[in-house]
Each structure stands twice: as C-alpha cells, then as structure tokens.
Design a protein around this motif. Structure first.
Motif, PDB file in Angstrom:
ATOM      1  N   THR A   1      -2.359   2.606  -4.657  1.00  0.00           N
ATOM      2  CA  THR A   1      -1.595   3.847  -4.331  1.00  0.00           C
ATOM      3  C   THR A   1      -2.667   5.129  -4.170  1.00  0.00           C
ATOM      4  OG1 THR A   1       0.339   3.214  -5.681  1.00  0.00           O
ATOM      5  CG2 THR A   1       0.056   5.630  -5.128  1.00  0.00           C
ATOM      6  N   VAL A   2      -2.635   5.802  -3.263  1.00  0.00           N
ATOM      7  CA  VAL A   2      -3.453   7.148  -2.647  1.00  0.00           C
ATOM      8  C   VAL A   2      -2.537   8.084  -2.488  1.00  0.00           C
ATOM      9  CG1 VAL A   2      -4.723   7.930  -1.051  1.00  0.00           C
ATOM     10  CG2 VAL A   2      -4.863   5.539  -1.092  1.00  0.00           C
ATOM     11  N   THR A   3      -3.105   9.094  -3.500  1.00  0.00           N
ATOM     12  CA  THR A   3      -2.455  10.611  -3.311  1.00  0.00           C
ATOM     13  C   THR A   3      -2.910  11.549  -2.628  1.00  0.00           C
ATOM     14  OG1 THR A   3      -1.376   9.746  -5.532  1.00  0.00           O
ATOM     15  CG2 THR A   3      -1.569  12.389  -4.844  1.00  0.00           C
ATOM     16  N   LYS A   4      -2.494  11.910  -1.792  1.00  0.00           N
ATOM     17  CA  LYS A   4      -2.975  12.858  -0.729  1.00  0.00           C
ATOM     18  C   LYS A   4      -2.110  14.306  -0.830  1.00  0.00           C
ATOM     19  CE  LYS A   4      -5.145  14.602   3.069  1.00  0.00           C
ATOM     20  NZ  LYS A   4      -6.748  15.204   2.963  1.00  0.00           N
ATOM     21  N   ILE A   5      -2.935  15.403  -0.829  1.00  0.00           N
ATOM     22  CA  ILE A   5      -2.216  16.876  -0.693  1.00  0.00           C
ATOM     23  C   ILE A   5      -1.958  17.230   0.868  1.00  0.00           C
ATOM     24  CG2 ILE A   5      -2.745  19.254  -1.072  1.00  0.00           C
ATOM     25  CD1 ILE A   5      -3.784  18.681  -3.721  1.00  0.00           C
ATOM     26  N   ILE A   6      -0.856  17.437   1.086  1.00  0.00           N
ATOM     27  CA  ILE A   6      -0.396  17.743   2.512  1.00  0.00           C
ATOM     28  C   ILE A   6      -0.200  19.329   2.505  1.00  0.00           C
ATOM     29  CG2 ILE A   6       1.068  17.160   4.615  1.00  0.00           C
ATOM     30  CD1 ILE A   6      -0.297  14.825   3.457  1.00  0.00           C
ATOM     31  N   ALA A   7      -1.260  19.868   2.971  1.00  0.00           N
ATOM     32  CA  ALA A   7      -1.206  21.397   3.045  1.00  0.00           C
ATOM     33  C   ALA A   7      -2.074  21.913   4.143  1.00  0.00           C
ATOM     34  CB  ALA A   7      -1.594  21.908   1.590  1.00  0.00           C
ATOM     35  N   SER A   8      -1.942  23.299   4.417  1.00  0.00           N
ATOM     36  CA  SER A   8      -2.700  23.971   5.211  1.00  0.00           C
ATOM     37  C   SER A   8      -3.845  24.370   4.604  1.00  0.00           C
ATOM     38  CB  SER A   8      -1.983  25.295   5.751  1.00  0.00           C
ATOM     39  OG  SER A   8      -1.950  26.258   4.553  1.00  0.00           O
ATOM     40  N   GLN A   9      -3.896  24.380   3.385  1.00  0.00           N
ATOM     41  CA  GLN A   9      -5.370  24.593   2.535  1.00  0.00           C
ATOM     42  C   GLN A   9      -5.604  26.166   2.661  1.00  0.00           C
ATOM     43  OE1 GLN A   9      -8.111  21.410   1.730  1.00  0.00           O
ATOM     44  NE2 GLN A   9      -7.023  20.121   3.105  1.00  0.00           N
ATOM     45  N   ARG A  10      -4.698  26.817   3.071  1.00  0.00           N
ATOM     46  CA  ARG A  10      -4.842  28.444   3.112  1.00  0.00           C
ATOM     47  C   ARG A  10      -3.607  29.052   2.272  1.00  0.00           C
ATOM     48  NH1 ARG A  10      -3.748  32.195   8.398  1.00  0.00           N
ATOM     49  NH2 ARG A  10      -3.005  33.892   7.146  1.00  0.00           N
ATOM     50  N   ALA A  11      -3.956  29.917   1.603  1.00  0.00           N
ATOM     51  CA  ALA A  11      -2.958  30.504   0.560  1.00  0.00           C
ATOM     52  C   ALA A  11      -2.504  31.955   1.066  1.00  0.00           C
ATOM     53  CB  ALA A  11      -3.331  30.681  -0.832  1.00  0.00           C
TER      54      ALA A  11
ATOM     55  N   ARG B   1       1.055  -1.147  -0.060  1.00  0.00           N
ATOM     56  CA  ARG B   1      -0.057  -0.009   0.097  1.00  0.00           C
ATOM     57  C   ARG B   1       0.972   1.319   0.022  1.00  0.00           C
ATOM     58  NH1 ARG B   1      -2.761  -3.882   3.374  1.00  0.00           N
ATOM     59  NH2 ARG B   1      -5.042  -3.940   2.722  1.00  0.00           N
ATOM     60  N   VAL B   2       0.548   2.064  -0.940  1.00  0.00           N
ATOM     61  CA  VAL B   2       1.591   3.381  -1.139  1.00  0.00           C
ATOM     62  C   VAL B   2       0.839   4.649  -0.875  1.00  0.00           C
ATOM     63  CG1 VAL B   2       2.795   4.606  -2.818  1.00  0.00           C
ATOM     64  CG2 VAL B   2       3.364   2.185  -2.517  1.00  0.00           C
ATOM     65  N   LEU B   3       1.286   5.499  -0.153  1.00  0.00           N
ATOM     66  CA  LEU B   3       0.749   6.938  -0.164  1.00  0.00           C
ATOM     67  C   LEU B   3       1.909   7.925  -0.645  1.00  0.00           C
ATOM     68  CD1 LEU B   3      -1.107   8.899   1.307  1.00  0.00           C
ATOM     69  CD2 LEU B   3       0.325   8.979   3.272  1.00  0.00           C
ATOM     70  N   ILE B   4       1.232   8.622  -1.645  1.00  0.00           N
ATOM     71  CA  ILE B   4       2.054   9.749  -2.142  1.00  0.00           C
ATOM     72  C   ILE B   4       1.476  11.161  -1.636  1.00  0.00           C
ATOM     73  CG2 ILE B   4       2.472  11.245  -4.219  1.00  0.00           C
ATOM     74  CD1 ILE B   4       2.384   8.456  -5.683  1.00  0.00           C
ATOM     75  N   GLY B   5       2.461  11.831  -0.773  1.00  0.00           N
ATOM     76  CA  GLY B   5       2.091  12.889  -0.141  1.00  0.00           C
ATOM     77  C   GLY B   5       2.437  14.181  -1.128  1.00  0.00           C
ATOM     78  N   ARG B   6       1.776  14.913  -1.668  1.00  0.00           N
ATOM     79  CA  ARG B   6       2.167  16.116  -2.570  1.00  0.00           C
ATOM     80  C   ARG B   6       1.960  17.178  -1.585  1.00  0.00           C
ATOM     81  NH1 ARG B   6      -1.375  14.968  -8.045  1.00  0.00           N
ATOM     82  NH2 ARG B   6       0.428  13.285  -9.031  1.00  0.00           N
ATOM     83  N   ILE B   7       3.586  17.712  -1.130  1.00  0.00           N
ATOM     84  CA  ILE B   7       3.580  18.539   0.050  1.00  0.00           C
ATOM     85  C   ILE B   7       3.513  20.076  -0.386  1.00  0.00           C
ATOM     86  CG2 ILE B   7       4.563  19.114   2.302  1.00  0.00           C
ATOM     87  CD1 ILE B   7       5.588  16.223   1.967  1.00  0.00           C
ATOM     88  N   ALA B   8       2.980  20.798   0.258  1.00  0.00           N
ATOM     89  CA  ALA B   8       2.929  22.412   0.189  1.00  0.00           C
ATOM     90  C   ALA B   8       4.226  22.858   0.460  1.00  0.00           C
ATOM     91  CB  ALA B   8       1.815  22.921   0.792  1.00  0.00           C
ATOM     92  N   ASN B   9       4.266  24.211   0.779  1.00  0.00           N
ATOM     93  CA  ASN B   9       5.576  24.842   1.259  1.00  0.00           C
ATOM     94  C   ASN B   9       6.123  24.466   2.653  1.00  0.00           C
ATOM     95  OD1 ASN B   9       4.891  26.193  -1.535  1.00  0.00           O
ATOM     96  ND2 ASN B   9       6.537  27.600  -0.862  1.00  0.00           N
ATOM     97  N   LEU B  10       6.774  23.494   2.988  1.00  0.00           N
ATOM     98  CA  LEU B  10       7.019  23.227   4.316  1.00  0.00           C
ATOM     99  C   LEU B  10       7.923  24.026   4.877  1.00  0.00           C
ATOM    100  CD1 LEU B  10       6.365  20.781   6.122  1.00  0.00           C
ATOM    101  CD2 LEU B  10       8.574  19.798   5.141  1.00  0.00           C
ATOM    102  N   TYR B  11       7.806  24.577   6.049  1.00  0.00           N
ATOM    103  CA  TYR B  11       8.548  25.320   6.865  1.00  0.00           C
ATOM    104  C   TYR B  11       8.933  24.916   8.421  1.00  0.00           C
ATOM    105  CZ  TYR B  11       5.156  28.143   9.135  1.00  0.00           C
ATOM    106  OH  TYR B  11       3.962  28.512   9.970  1.00  0.00           O
TER     107      TYR B  11
END
Length: 318
Positions: A234-244, A159-169
């Motif tokens: 494979t599951v793709t998930k956006i990892i973000a605050s969802q605030r721009a 089982r695979v998780l792909i995390g498309r990550i926002a601007n990490l800080y």
C-alpha cells in the motif's frame, strides 16, 4: 491496451474528473449506478459490478478507483459507520471475485481526505510521514477505510494507492453538499446571497483543481504498476497543489473573478472546533510526479463559476 477501470462514485466531482482523464488515456472505464441510500442494495450492486469488471478484464490486470463517499465533517456517526460497512463489504466481494487463490493482478485506488486525517496533527506542513490525528468522526472514518484498504492489499496481493486529497474544487461540484468553499462563493455570487464563514480569514487551506487532481492520480496509478511496488503493498500519496492560501486570499481571488468582493458574514458553528487553522500539505512520496503545471486559483474559480452559470441557464430552460 490499458487495463479496464471501474470507477466507483463516478457521479461525484472526483469520479467524473477521473473518468474523463482515464478515458483520454485509452482505458475502458466502467461505471455503476449504486443505490447508496440503501446499504443492503448498495452491497448487492457493488458485488455485481465487481463481476462485470472481471468479465471486462478477461483475467487480465484490472484497476478500481474508489471515489465514492458522501460523508463530510458534520456527517453523523451512524451514517459514517454505514458508509464504512458498505466499503468493507465491497472489498470482500472484490476479493472473492477478482482475487482468486490469493493471487491478484489488480490495482486499487482509495480517495481519502488530507484535511480529515491531519486536522488535529501538530507541526504543519503535513507529509505522508506525519502521524494522522483527526478531530472529527469523519476523519476517523477515513482512517478506518484506509486501514481496511491496507488489509485488503496484504491479504489479496493487490497493489493499493491511498490518495489523501486536499480541498478539491472545480466544475461539477455538488453545491448542496456542505463543503467546498470555492463552490459556495461561486454559488453566492450567482444568487446574490452572502456566505457565512465560521473560521478566521487567516485559515490556511490547499486548493487543487479537479483536472489537476485527476491527472496526478492517473499518473500515480501508472506509477503503482512499476516493479518497485510489490504485490500487496500500500502506497499513501498526498494529492495537493502544495500551495496554501488563506481564506482572505481566496476572497481576493474571487473578487478578481467576480469583479466585486464576495459578501462574507463571519459567524459561528459547532463544526469550527474540528477545523484546523493550518492545513499546509507537502508530499514526500513519488515527488517526481508533482512537478507539473497547475491551474491558477483565479482560473479555476472562473471555470467553476462558468460551469454553474451554464447549469443555471440550462435549468432555467427546462
């Protein structure tokens, strides 16, 4: 007892954050010292680490979190190709060591880049259903790694998780790496140097604090083991605050923390043409996991600055 976890790239910002979060949840976390500067030696070290994970798991379910990756938007094609080659070699070694007879009891996480894969895509905000459209070789390399992980899942049953990550800080970010505008502002505040910004101040970015990202990823890894996720999926998930926030708003938040406005110089760079103006993100996958308190931007900036101050003070005493 929770599954043993091998965190690849544990020395980076995401890797360190995930190690801390997983250990707090009771996982046995394995880390490895990988000579990334030497591709051949890195392949050998990764294959050996896979054997160590097999021993630690004792034929029980296992978990790998791939948080490694030195590439940025300006990285050369040669270096990106080498990094991808090492990743594919590691997947092959993992398959041979941990996925015997085509049967896998494992889970695998790959850290990818939302900014890299969606940079040229139309119609933000981008979701997991948006068609990726990179603008730079870096983004294409991330997509190639995602494809390799997807094929690995299908052939091994992992089982695979792909995390498309926002601007990490956050605390611990590598300030020598040409990315991470918040850490650049923090470093400039401490050194008194100006910051060169080569995109317009109304450019939109999604900033997520390291602790928030690590907590969300750990929850997603737990979710990955649920019965509705099939072996080999494979599951793709956006990892973000969802605030721009605009860069102008980021400068304002820095002013609140620094008690003075950052010195900003608007400049030009060949990398500007591969930077999207609007990178708003919205996840439509496992949305129940996104309802959580997040670190306010000013609080995260303050934590980043304080960490840099501590590090600079420590280095001054050496």
């Amino acid at each position: 007892m929770p599954d043993p976890v091998w965190v690849v790239g544990a020395g980076g910002l995401l890797g360190r954050g995930l190690v801390a979060e997983l250990r707090s949840r009771g996982h046995q976390v394995l880390t490895s010292s990988i000579p990334w500067h030497d591709a051949a030696a890195a392949k050998v070290a990764l294959a050996q680490a896979a054997k160590e994970l097999k021993k630690a798991s004792n034929d029980k379910p296992w978990l790998i979190a791939w948080c490694a990756g030195a590439g940025v938007t300006g990285t050369s094609q040669v270096d990106l190709d080498s990094e991808l080659d090492v990743f594919k070699s590691a997947l092959l070694a993992i398959s041979g060591v941990l996925c015997t007879d085509g049967v896998s009891e494992g889970r695998f996480f790959l850290a990818s880049s939302a900014g890299g894969v969606y940079a040229g895509a139309p119609n933000p905000p981008y979701t997991e259903k948006s068609r990726p459209q990179p603008l730079a070789p870096y983004g294409y390399a991330k997509l190639a790694a995602e494809q390799a992980a997807t094929e690995f899942a299908a052939t091994t049953g992992t089982r695979v998780l792909i995390g498309r990550i926002a601007n990490l800080y956050g605390p611990g970010q590598n300030t020598e790496k040409p990315q991470g505008l918040i850490s650049v502002f923090a470093k400039a505040f401490l050194t008194g140097q100006p910051v060169s910004v080569y995109v317009s101040l109304d450019t939109l970015r999604d900033y997520i604090f390291i602790d928030d990202a690590a907590d969300l990823i750990a929850d997603c890894l737990d979710r990955l083991s649920c019965p509705d996720v099939a072996p080999g999926e494979t599951v793709t998930k956006i990892i973000a605050s969802q605030r721009a926030d605009t860069i102008g708003a980021l400068i304002g938040a820095c002013k609140t923390v620094f008690k003075r406005r950052p010195r900003v110089v608007l400049g030009a760079s060949p990398h500007a043409k591969v930077q999207a103006h609007d990178l708003r993100l919205r996840s439509v996958v496992w949305t129940e996991l996104d309802y959580r308190p997040l670190t306010p931007l000013a609080v995260g900036i303050d934590a980043t600055v304080r960490d840099m101050q501590t590090l600079r003070s420590h280095m001054g005493k050496l």
